[in-house]
Design a protein around this motif. Structure first.
Motif: not given
Length: 224
Positions: A119, A123-124, A127, A151
């Motif tokens: 997760p 998220q990285s 971004k 996702e």
């Protein structure tokens, strides 16, 4: 998280009705095809490096759909990234761009001390797609906007998808699909740049992405 490759893009998405081709003598609709697809398997590994002198840090494989009315153009040394496949019409008056599928190397670090690092990595990756990959892809084009970031699953692997829009002055309204696919066990990974010409691929919405040529390639992507 760092994306290591410079990106060059053709064009990208808006699910409003696409303009019709200005060439009345030429007709092509990806979704009207009734023939059989064949798949060519491409493996990118140590053998590929030995044959073409192109370093492959993380082996992967793709299946490329082949059909009688589409020309496949493979570029093993694209401007940035590992490989780019371009699909074009076999129009006697001149090839017309349909789609391309560009594999670009990336790094999605694995955080230490986490029992479930994916997760955080996703998220990285999201971004990076939003702040780095997308602005680079749409630079110099008009009407650019992000439609969604979410996702998804790619051949059983967790990934992040960004859909965005802009207009190409030569090809008109286009679809951009950016997909980051973190390797399950290592930081070195890839992300995908997929461009679609909406005049020749009249998509009604994102649900038709798997039916596109690049969508079929994406569904086949696997780390080896």
């Amino acid at each position: 998280m760092s994306i290591k490759a410079a990106i060059t893009a053709l064009a990208l998405l808006g699910f409003a009705p696409a303009a019709q081709s200005q060439d009345a003598s030429f007709s092509f609709n990806l979704f009207s095809y009734e023939g059989a697809y064949l798949n060519r398997i491409f493996r990118f590994n140590a053998d590929y490096t030995a044959k073409y002198n192109i370093p492959i840090d993380v082996p992967f494989a793709l299946q490329i759909p082949v059909r009688s009315d589409v020309e496949l153009i493979a570029d093993g040394r694209p401007s940035g990234g590992i490989v780019k496949f371009t699909f074009a019409t076999k129009d006697p008056s001149g090839r017309k761009f349909i789609e391309n599928f560009h594999v670009i190397d990336a790094s999605f670090p694995i955080p230490q001390g986490s029992s479930d690092p994916m997760p955080i990595r996703l998220q990285s990756a999201a971004k990076a797609l939003t702040q780095s990959a997308y602005p680079s892809a749409v630079q110099g084009f008009t009407d650019a906007k992000i439609i969604s970031t979410l996702e998804i699953a790619v051949n059983g692997m967790r990934a992040v998808e960004l859909l965005g829009t802009y207009t190409d002055p030569s090809n008109g309204p286009m679809v951009l699909q950016l997909v980051a696919i973190p390797h399950p066990d290592r930081a070195e990974s890839y992300f995908i740049l997929h461009n679609i010409n909406r005049t020749l691929v009249p998509m009604s919405g994102p649900e038709q992405l798997p039916e596109t040529l690049g969508g079929r390639v994406l569904d086949s992507f696997t780390y080896e």
